[in-house]
Design a protein around this motif. Structure first.
Motif, mmCIF file in Angstrom:
data_model
loop_
_atom_site.group_PDB
_atom_site.id
_atom_site.type_symbol
_atom_site.label_atom_id
_atom_site.label_comp_id
_atom_site.label_asym_id
_atom_site.label_seq_id
_atom_site.Cartn_x
_atom_site.Cartn_y
_atom_site.Cartn_z
ATOM 1 N N TYR A 1 0.981 -1.190 -0.015
ATOM 2 C CA TYR A 1 0.078 -0.159 0.040
ATOM 3 C C TYR A 1 0.920 1.217 0.169
ATOM 4 O O TYR A 1 0.770 2.050 -0.693
ATOM 5 C CB TYR A 1 -0.731 -0.108 1.083
ATOM 6 C CG TYR A 1 -1.842 1.064 1.412
ATOM 7 C CD1 TYR A 1 -2.929 0.877 0.546
ATOM 8 C CD2 TYR A 1 -1.681 1.752 2.411
ATOM 9 C CE1 TYR A 1 -3.891 2.079 0.523
ATOM 10 C CE2 TYR A 1 -2.861 2.789 2.621
ATOM 11 C CZ TYR A 1 -3.638 3.029 1.580
ATOM 12 O OH TYR A 1 -4.622 3.975 1.956
ATOM 13 N N LEU B 1 -5.607 7.068 -12.020
ATOM 14 C CA LEU B 1 -6.707 6.206 -11.926
ATOM 15 C C LEU B 1 -6.367 4.682 -11.655
ATOM 16 O O LEU B 1 -7.034 4.029 -10.924
ATOM 17 C CB LEU B 1 -7.633 6.161 -13.050
ATOM 18 C CG LEU B 1 -8.523 7.271 -13.360
ATOM 19 C CD1 LEU B 1 -9.338 7.304 -14.686
ATOM 20 C CD2 LEU B 1 -9.606 7.492 -12.185
ATOM 21 N N LEU B 2 -5.554 4.175 -12.220
ATOM 22 C CA LEU B 2 -4.923 2.999 -12.245
ATOM 23 C C LEU B 2 -4.427 2.808 -10.631
ATOM 24 O O LEU B 2 -4.837 1.829 -9.943
ATOM 25 C CB LEU B 2 -3.581 2.884 -13.087
ATOM 26 C CG LEU B 2 -3.427 1.287 -13.157
ATOM 27 C CD1 LEU B 2 -4.374 0.516 -13.770
ATOM 28 C CD2 LEU B 2 -1.917 1.294 -14.137
ATOM 29 N N THR B 3 -3.573 3.736 -10.041
ATOM 30 C CA THR B 3 -3.314 3.811 -9.016
ATOM 31 C C THR B 3 -4.579 3.915 -7.973
ATOM 32 O O THR B 3 -4.309 2.916 -6.759
ATOM 33 C CB THR B 3 -2.441 4.954 -8.473
ATOM 34 O OG1 THR B 3 -1.360 5.188 -9.560
ATOM 35 C CG2 THR B 3 -1.587 4.827 -7.170
ATOM 36 N N VAL B 4 -5.505 4.622 -8.159
ATOM 37 C CA VAL B 4 -6.336 4.680 -7.018
ATOM 38 C C VAL B 4 -7.252 3.175 -7.132
ATOM 39 O O VAL B 4 -7.663 2.687 -6.136
ATOM 40 C CB VAL B 4 -7.431 5.546 -7.274
ATOM 41 C CG1 VAL B 4 -8.811 5.615 -6.599
ATOM 42 C CG2 VAL B 4 -6.754 7.070 -7.048
ATOM 43 N N THR B 5 -7.454 2.632 -8.375
ATOM 44 C CA THR B 5 -8.076 1.490 -8.394
ATOM 45 C C THR B 5 -7.091 0.069 -7.605
ATOM 46 O O THR B 5 -7.994 -0.499 -6.702
ATOM 47 C CB THR B 5 -8.293 0.935 -9.873
ATOM 48 O OG1 THR B 5 -8.476 1.987 -10.501
ATOM 49 C CG2 THR B 5 -9.102 -0.216 -9.936
ATOM 50 N N LEU B 6 -6.057 0.381 -7.791
ATOM 51 C CA LEU B 6 -5.108 -0.596 -7.496
ATOM 52 C C LEU B 6 -5.177 -0.448 -5.708
ATOM 53 O O LEU B 6 -5.308 -1.394 -4.910
ATOM 54 C CB LEU B 6 -3.879 -0.429 -7.656
ATOM 55 C CG LEU B 6 -3.053 -1.368 -8.426
ATOM 56 C CD1 LEU B 6 -1.743 -0.865 -8.949
ATOM 57 C CD2 LEU B 6 -2.733 -2.701 -7.953
ATOM 58 N N LYS B 7 -5.319 0.840 -5.456
ATOM 59 C CA LYS B 7 -5.383 1.134 -3.733
ATOM 60 C C LYS B 7 -6.509 0.736 -3.216
ATOM 61 O O LYS B 7 -6.492 -0.115 -2.320
ATOM 62 C CB LYS B 7 -5.168 2.480 -3.539
ATOM 63 C CG LYS B 7 -4.907 3.011 -2.388
ATOM 64 C CD LYS B 7 -4.914 4.544 -2.001
ATOM 65 C CE LYS B 7 -6.299 4.756 -1.372
ATOM 66 N NZ LYS B 7 -6.679 5.758 -0.904
ATOM 67 N N VAL B 8 -7.822 0.673 -3.812
ATOM 68 C CA VAL B 8 -8.926 0.412 -3.203
ATOM 69 C C VAL B 8 -8.947 -1.201 -3.106
ATOM 70 O O VAL B 8 -9.159 -1.862 -2.165
ATOM 71 C CB VAL B 8 -9.986 0.969 -4.286
ATOM 72 C CG1 VAL B 8 -11.401 0.134 -3.746
ATOM 73 C CG2 VAL B 8 -10.240 2.294 -4.049
ATOM 74 N N ALA B 9 -8.265 -1.709 -4.315
ATOM 75 C CA ALA B 9 -8.394 -3.242 -4.164
ATOM 76 C C ALA B 9 -7.585 -3.766 -3.110
ATOM 77 O O ALA B 9 -7.848 -4.626 -2.167
ATOM 78 C CB ALA B 9 -7.821 -3.792 -5.637
ATOM 79 N N GLU C 1 -6.704 -1.836 -0.428
ATOM 80 C CA GLU C 1 -7.620 -1.788 0.870
ATOM 81 C C GLU C 1 -8.458 -2.744 1.493
ATOM 82 O O GLU C 1 -8.625 -3.103 2.367
ATOM 83 C CB GLU C 1 -8.200 -0.440 0.797
ATOM 84 C CG GLU C 1 -7.582 0.621 1.650
ATOM 85 C CD GLU C 1 -7.887 1.947 1.291
ATOM 86 O OE1 GLU C 1 -9.004 2.340 0.622
ATOM 87 O OE2 GLU C 1 -7.356 3.124 1.706
ATOM 88 N N LYS C 2 -9.256 -3.221 0.345
ATOM 89 C CA LYS C 2 -10.255 -4.378 0.455
ATOM 90 C C LYS C 2 -9.414 -5.692 1.268
ATOM 91 O O LYS C 2 -10.072 -6.098 2.313
ATOM 92 C CB LYS C 2 -11.072 -4.802 -0.677
ATOM 93 C CG LYS C 2 -12.315 -3.830 -0.698
ATOM 94 C CD LYS C 2 -12.994 -4.476 -2.018
ATOM 95 C CE LYS C 2 -14.285 -3.467 -2.041
ATOM 96 N NZ LYS C 2 -14.800 -3.767 -3.507
#
Lengths: 357, 207
Positions: free
Chosen positions: B129, B187-195, B197-198
């Protein structure tokens, strides 16, 4: 001799955690270090394990001076209060850890490790869980696994730091009995730390009572309980009623009440003293049976399971007295709040000295 | 990013698992890049190793070029993004405590075994992360890099610098086109981040 501690002293900035402690533990013995929190008992355990270094003193494990050895060469098993299981490893791998990290030459092969882990998990009755992760187990199960993990390396000494304190009362009691049974089977020299006097009395071969970095008394549970050396030990081993009085001419004066001083204090000069009575050693009766009985009024009745707790206001005493009587007696005497009863103090223990509760 | 991961883990490990003097000072120092504006960081860096300073000219004599070249950009980015990994790891490692390491120690494990088998797996999600945040910041870093790189096209240009150049040349279409690459990366980073975090939460629920 299993463990010999010689004059262990440890200071932390500002205070002395351990003050010249010497203690011997025989091979195969199960010893309890009992004391209030902050008395230094956990520090002592960590020093034996090598997780802390003493400022002075020696630790001798099975006739070998291990004072300055790093923990991994001490060969002790340590069980932590909060289990400290490896959260990313399965139960099996947790127990196998100590064997897998052995250097190549000493490391058993896969099959041997597997067999040993299976055996240990059976011993602690968690062999059904070997593929699970610690987070999927209950507190009691985790502590059993932690115990198996500590035993895997064949430790010379097993050290348990408040092993049951994070568990709920029922599980704690069950695990306590189970540990006693286990110890009788495997006989590994063990020291456990606790602040729970019941746990120490029930589990240990020998109890070492520690207060403020010093040993107050050591002996079998029976000895320590029946013949406490001083007020601290007496007070710490169970509930007490304290009476502040004076000792004079072989008599102890408590309020308007007099009783014979114990033999060793018969000829003491006049000085303040403290008298202690355990709540369950107080007799309650509807009829006066002796001159020395007190008259008391029941102020409060508490249900305590098998026992009934009574809070009594007694004539001639400033402070209320707590008594515990069996439920049957309570029912037979038809006691209720506000009743007047006769109170006899049995087995009063008198101490002089400066310890004040 | 890998370098920062390495330094971050080392610093976090030192800070949370050991006691030493100067710990508080080190912790404060770690926050420095957050407190200092990246442009200033770049300027200080130029002052330190620029060609007119003793150290800079010594490096120059030995054929090492830092300012206005790729190593300069890397080092400046490193400095600016340093806190991301450390800041992510310290609270995590503090929460986990030293119990597991101590348990491993009493079981006979050596330092590196404890690190590889216990500490690293325990912080893996937090580390990943932190690395992603750090990566996102490196891609977008403008201030320090702008000072240090010298804007040599095709050699020492980064995407944000390129956007700025195109924009100031009134080449809006090209400028926004390049900027959209950055947006896509973000956007890619944010998506990765959300994934992540889950995953992270799912993992910590187990404890």
């Amino acid at each position: 001799m299993g463990i010999e501690l010689q004059n262990i002293t440890k200071k932390f900035s500002g205070y002395t955690a351990l003050d010249n402690i010497s203690l011997n533990v025989a091979s195969g013995e199960l010893v309890a270090l009992l004391g209030p929190s902050g008395c230094g008992k956990t520090t002592l355990l960590r020093i034996i394990a090598g997780l802390e270094l003493p400022d002075a003193g020696k630790i001798i494990l099975e006739n070998k001076d291990t004072t300055n050895l790093p923990p991994r060469e001490k060969n002790v098993g340590f069980v932590f209060q909060h289990y400290a299981l490896f959260r990313r490893l399965t139960v099996f791998d947790n127990v196998a850890f100590g064997l897998k990290v052995l250097p190549g030459k000493e490391r058993p092969n896969r099959k041997e490790i597997g067999d040993r882990v299976e055996h240990l998990l059976k011993l602690v009755q968690t062999d059904w869980a070997n593929k699970r992760y610690p987070s999927q187990l209950s507190g009691g199960q985790r502590q059993r696994v932690a115990l198996a993990r500590a035993l895997a390396v064949n430790p010379k000494v097993l050290l348990l730091d408040e092993p049951f304190s994070a568990l709920d009362a029922k599980v704690r009691q069950e695990l306590r009995r189970w540990l006693r049974k286990l110890h009788d089977e495997i006989h590994v020299t063990s020291i456990f730390v606790t602040h729970d006097q019941e746990e120490a009395l029930e589990l240990a071969d020998r109890i070492v009572v520690i207060n403020k970095g010093r040993i107050e008394q050591q002996g079998t549970p029976q000895e320590v309980y029946d013949h406490p050396k001083n007020a601290f030990v007496y007070n710490f081993l169970g509930n007490v009623n304290v009476f502040h009085g004076r000792i004079k001419n072989g008599k102890v004066t408590l309020g308007s009440h007099h009783l014979d001083a114990p033999d060793e204090l018969k000829h003491a000069e006049e000085k303040p003293s403290q008298a202690f009575v355990r709540p369950h050693e107080i007799g309650i009766s509807r009829i006066r049976s002796s001159e020395s009985d007190l008259t008391g009024t029941i102020r409060e009745v508490r249900l305590m399971g098998g026992q009934i707790g009574l809070n009594l206001a007694c004539e001639g005493f400033d402070h209320p007295i707590d008594a515990e009587i069996p439920r049957d007696l309570y029912i037979n005497l038809e006691l209720a709040k506000g009743d007047t009863v006769f109170v006899s103090l049995n087995r009063v223990k008198v101490f002089t000295g400066d310890y004040v509760i | 990013m890998p370098l920062n991961a390495f330094f971050g883990v080392t610093a976090a490990w030192a800070i949370t698992k050991f006691n030493f003097t100067g710990k508080a000072a080190l912790k404060t120092l770690l926050d420095l890049p957050f407190a200092v504006s990246p442009v200033i960081a770049g300027l200080i860096f130029v002052l330190l190793v620029g060609s007119r300073t003793p150290f800079g000219s010594w490096l120059g004599e030995h054929g090492i070029k830092i300012i206005f070249s790729t190593p300069g950009i890397v080092i400046a980015t490193l400095f600016v993004t340093f806190p991301f990994v450390v800041r992510e790891l310290i609270p995590l490692m503090e929460a986990q405590g030293r119990d597991e390491e101590e348990a491993a120690l009493t079981l006979g494990a050596k330092g590196w075994q404890i690190f590889a088998k216990i500490t690293l797996p325990n912080i893996s999600w937090g580390l990943l992360y932190g690395m992603i945040l750090c990566g996102a910041r490196s891609i977008g870093e403008f201030g320090a890099v702008s000072v240090v790189s010298g804007h040599i096209r095709g050699q020492t240009n980064t995407i944000p610098l390129h956007v700025e150049i195109l924009y100031s040349e009134y080449n809006f279409a090209a400028s926004f086109a390049v900027a959209s690459i950055l947006v896509f990366l973000a956007l890619l980073t944010v998506t990765l981040k959300v994934a992540l975090e889950k995953q992270f939460q799912k993992n910590s629920f187990h404890h």
